[in-house]
Design an enzyme around this catalytic site. Structure first.
Site, mmCIF file in Angstrom:
data_model
loop_
_atom_site.group_PDB
_atom_site.id
_atom_site.type_symbol
_atom_site.label_atom_id
_atom_site.label_comp_id
_atom_site.label_asym_id
_atom_site.label_seq_id
_atom_site.Cartn_x
_atom_site.Cartn_y
_atom_site.Cartn_z
ATOM 1 N N LYS A 179 51.373 16.607 99.108
ATOM 2 C CA LYS A 179 50.790 18.098 98.693
ATOM 3 C C LYS A 179 50.417 17.884 97.275
ATOM 4 O O LYS A 179 51.183 17.626 96.280
ATOM 5 C CB LYS A 179 52.188 18.781 98.875
ATOM 6 N N GLU A 255 58.171 10.902 88.377
ATOM 7 C CA GLU A 255 57.598 10.816 86.996
ATOM 8 C C GLU A 255 57.363 12.167 86.449
ATOM 9 O O GLU A 255 56.815 13.011 86.961
ATOM 10 C CB GLU A 255 56.181 10.272 87.364
ATOM 11 N N CYS A 289 51.299 13.811 80.709
ATOM 12 C CA CYS A 289 52.663 13.770 80.242
ATOM 13 C C CYS A 289 52.944 12.754 79.132
ATOM 14 O O CYS A 289 54.003 12.640 78.715
ATOM 15 C CB CYS A 289 53.262 13.342 81.532
ATOM 16 N N GLU A 386 57.757 20.297 75.639
ATOM 17 C CA GLU A 386 56.109 19.944 75.814
ATOM 18 C C GLU A 386 55.546 20.776 75.483
ATOM 19 O O GLU A 386 55.420 21.759 75.999
ATOM 20 C CB GLU A 386 56.250 19.537 77.408
HETATM 21 P P1 NAP Z 1 55.138 21.430 88.337
HETATM 22 O O1 NAP Z 1 55.080 22.999 88.058
HETATM 23 O O2 NAP Z 1 56.512 20.844 88.549
HETATM 24 O O3 NAP Z 1 54.237 21.402 89.632
HETATM 25 C C1 NAP Z 1 54.005 19.882 90.157
HETATM 26 C C2 NAP Z 1 53.834 19.898 91.545
HETATM 27 O O4 NAP Z 1 55.260 20.276 92.149
HETATM 28 C C3 NAP Z 1 52.815 20.922 92.235
HETATM 29 O O5 NAP Z 1 52.320 20.385 93.243
HETATM 30 C C4 NAP Z 1 53.708 22.066 92.517
HETATM 31 O O6 NAP Z 1 53.083 22.823 93.435
HETATM 32 C C5 NAP Z 1 54.881 21.418 93.142
HETATM 33 N N1 NAP Z 1 56.088 22.302 93.214
HETATM 34 C C6 NAP Z 1 56.341 23.510 92.134
HETATM 35 N N2 NAP Z 1 57.284 24.116 92.600
HETATM 36 C C7 NAP Z 1 57.928 23.381 93.680
HETATM 37 C C8 NAP Z 1 59.075 23.625 94.733
HETATM 38 N N3 NAP Z 1 59.864 24.516 94.364
HETATM 39 N N4 NAP Z 1 59.281 22.873 95.790
HETATM 40 C C9 NAP Z 1 58.066 21.639 95.734
HETATM 41 N N5 NAP Z 1 57.074 21.535 95.078
HETATM 42 C C10 NAP Z 1 56.919 22.334 93.959
HETATM 43 O O7 NAP Z 1 54.231 20.975 87.327
HETATM 44 P P2 NAP Z 1 53.152 21.040 86.566
HETATM 45 O O8 NAP Z 1 53.218 22.179 85.628
HETATM 46 O O9 NAP Z 1 51.991 21.308 87.749
HETATM 47 O O10 NAP Z 1 52.710 19.653 85.760
HETATM 48 C C11 NAP Z 1 52.785 19.352 84.547
HETATM 49 C C12 NAP Z 1 54.086 18.751 84.404
HETATM 50 O O11 NAP Z 1 54.129 17.275 85.157
HETATM 51 C C13 NAP Z 1 54.331 18.297 83.021
HETATM 52 O O12 NAP Z 1 55.822 18.137 82.729
HETATM 53 C C14 NAP Z 1 54.213 16.859 82.726
HETATM 54 O O13 NAP Z 1 54.613 16.245 81.896
HETATM 55 C C15 NAP Z 1 54.513 16.436 84.434
HETATM 56 N N6 NAP Z 1 53.699 15.113 84.533
HETATM 57 C C16 NAP Z 1 54.307 13.892 84.519
HETATM 58 C C17 NAP Z 1 53.587 12.678 84.835
HETATM 59 C C18 NAP Z 1 54.260 11.315 84.886
HETATM 60 O O14 NAP Z 1 53.774 10.531 85.345
HETATM 61 N N7 NAP Z 1 55.588 11.220 84.183
HETATM 62 C C19 NAP Z 1 52.175 12.813 85.070
HETATM 63 C C20 NAP Z 1 51.454 14.085 84.863
HETATM 64 C C21 NAP Z 1 52.420 15.182 84.713
HETATM 65 P P3 NAP Z 1 52.154 24.093 93.239
HETATM 66 O O15 NAP Z 1 50.986 23.731 92.613
HETATM 67 O O16 NAP Z 1 51.769 24.607 94.535
HETATM 68 O O17 NAP Z 1 52.877 24.990 92.494
#
Ligand code: NAP
Length: 485
Positions: A179, A255, A289, A386
């Protein structure tokens, strides 16, 4: 929307069992640089996610049984198609995500490099033999694919976060359902189109694009047919999804977020450190990230370092990523801009000094000016959270031990960076940093040959390298007895 050379790469519905599936409702995909709606995508439901899992489950036995060389060849074909269509895929990525075109094309090459790496590794999944205790026994160890893998990925790397998970999963013999983030599904759907063209069999790679993340997430984390769940995204959502996986005891890789320190010691090559910081901080407008979040500079060189840094920042060109020579595109959303602004305003109130930037390019745009702040302290929110935006936050330190302690004073442990030319210090600091990845005199460290991942609340599991493949394999012990009869 700008025309792609190959319009067939612009898909607007989910893909499972080798087919595209419509829906009654749709959601808009918006270009963050202009606010223009660039596509409408069919909104997949939890029931659709169940069907995708069923397709992946049905395809698993055949895919796992194929010779590794055959899986490898299909992955190689897929990666070649990514490279053949790099311009179109890059443009699509820039339009939905905002990063400059050169960076977007770089992400396509980076995603393809994981397909290539794991296509090669697929042929090197070795088992083991172990001397047995009894003369009439033999001990053997097999490596087998874990089964169906489900993944949820973020918007900041719409291609590469998927490619690096899928590459390892498919190489190991697993089937895959992802997804993507609802802000950036087009790159994921284009990946599915190219998987289809590459001849990846129906059900092996599936994409569910939908807006009800919680409901789709429940299927992917709770369906007993899913053996492993891999998540890239925020720490809070990751924790919740890991809990959901506990009910069926899935293998889980997380991650999550980071809070990367970037330490500049007085003995460092300051010009190299500025170059490394610019690369690590401003890639994707600071929305990665592994982006530097806290810059710690030794007191005796902070004035010289700040001056060099400000000069480098003043050369950055901000604008629509499809225009030439742009370094910094828009942030992903209004919320993202508001969050950066809130952290910055709070820091200024608490005594931080603003050297440049500090606001949006214009009130109604998502372009946030490259910003330099100094006099940052450990207590400020900008140090503890962050930033996810193009803001450099400088603090000073006096002693090596103090720098290590302050770098480690966070619940996160993804990436850290430091610059020094003293070999003794390099070992002490590298060993002292509580992080999954450490860049030493390097600001960009990610590549498919290396294990990417964090410690502490940045998650567990690794992507890339032989360690990344191991995360998709079960270890099976065979005890062969009765050899004396
Ligand atoms: P996010 O809000 O956690 O969203 C990531 C994914 O999770 C999206 O596909 C989102 O779907 C989904 N999601 C959100 N709520 C959910 C729920 N309740 N149940 C299931 N899935 C759910 O994070 P983001 O703001 O998009 O991304 C930024 C974060 O990712 C930052 O903290 C960054 O550091 C981290 N990141 C980490 C890495 C690594 O390798 N460590 C790499 C890249 C990013 P929707 O889009 O449909 O809401």
């Amino acid at each position: 929307m700008t025309k792609l050379h190959d319009q067939g790469l612009l898909k607007n519905s989910s893909y499972w069992h080798g087919e595209w599936h419509r829906s009654n409702t749709h959601f808009n995909i918006t270009n963050p640089a202009s606010g223009e709606v660039i596509a409408k995508v069919a909104d997949a439901s939890a029931a659709d996610a169940e069907q995708a899992v069923a397709a992946a489950h049905a395809a698993f036995a055949d895919w796992a049984a194929r010779p590794a060389a055959e899986r490898s060849q299909l992955l190689m074909r897929w990666q070649q198609l990514l490279l053949d269509h790099q311009d179109d895929l890059g443009l699509l990525l820039t339009l939905e995500q905002g990063k400059p075109l050169a960076e977007a094309k770089g992400e396509i090459a980076y995603g393809a490099s994981y397909l290539q790496w794991f296509a090669e590794e697929a042929k090197r999944v070795y088992g083991d033999t172990i001397p047995a205790k009894a003369a009439n026994q033999r001990i053997m160890v097999l490596k087998q694919p874990v089964g169906v893998v489900a993944a949820i990925t973020p918007w900041n790397f719409p291609n590469a976060m998927i490619a690096r998970k899928a590459a390892a999963a498919l190489a190991a013999g697993c089937t895959f359902v992802v997804k993507p983030a609802q802000l950036t599904p087009l790159s994921a759907l284009a990946l599915a189109e190219l998987a289809h063209r590459a001849g990846i069999p129906a059900g092996v790679f599936n994409v569910i694009a939908g807006t009800d993340a919680a409901a789709i997430g429940e299927v992917l984390t709770q369906d007993a047919r899913v053996a492993k769940f891999s998540f890239t995204g925020s720490t809070n959502i990751g924790k919740q999804l890991a809990k959901q996986c506990a009910g069926t005891v899935k293998r889980v890789s997380l991650e999550l977020g980071g809070n990367a320190p970037f330490i500049v010691f007085a003995d460092a090559d300051l010009d190299a450190a500025v170059d490394g910081l610019m690369a690590s901080k401003f890639r994707n407008a600071g929305q990665t990230c592994v982006c530097t979040n806290r810059v710690l500079v030794q007191q005796s060189v902070i004035a010289a370092f700040t001056e060099k840094l400000q000069q480098a920042i003043s050369k950055l060109k901000i604008g629509d990523g499809t225009r030439d020579n742009v370094d910094i595109g828009p942030l992903i959303s209004e919320d993202a801009c508001a969050k950066v602004d809130k952290l910055l305003q709070a820091a200024l109130k608490q005594g931080a000094k603003l050297h440049c930037g500090g606001k949006r390019q214009s009130a109604d745009s998502l372009f946030y000016l490259p910003t330099l702040l100094s006099d940052i302290t450990a207590e400020m929110d900008i140090t503890q959270q962050e930033i996810f935006g193009p803001v450099v936050a400088l603090q000073s330190f006096s002693e090596e031990a103090e720098a290590i302690a302050r770098a480690n004073a966070t619940e996160f442990g993804l990436a850290a960076y430091f610059y020094s030319r003293d070999i003794g210090r390099i070992w002490r600091v590298a060993e002292g940093l509580q992080y999954g990845m450490v860049g030493i005199n390097e600001g960009l460290i990610s590549n498919p040959a290396a294990p990417f991942g964090g410690v502490k609340q940045s998650g567990y599991g690794r992507e890339g390298s032989k360690y990344g493949l191991a995360d998709y394999l079960d270890t099976k012990y065979l005890c062969l007895g009765g050899l004396d009869r």
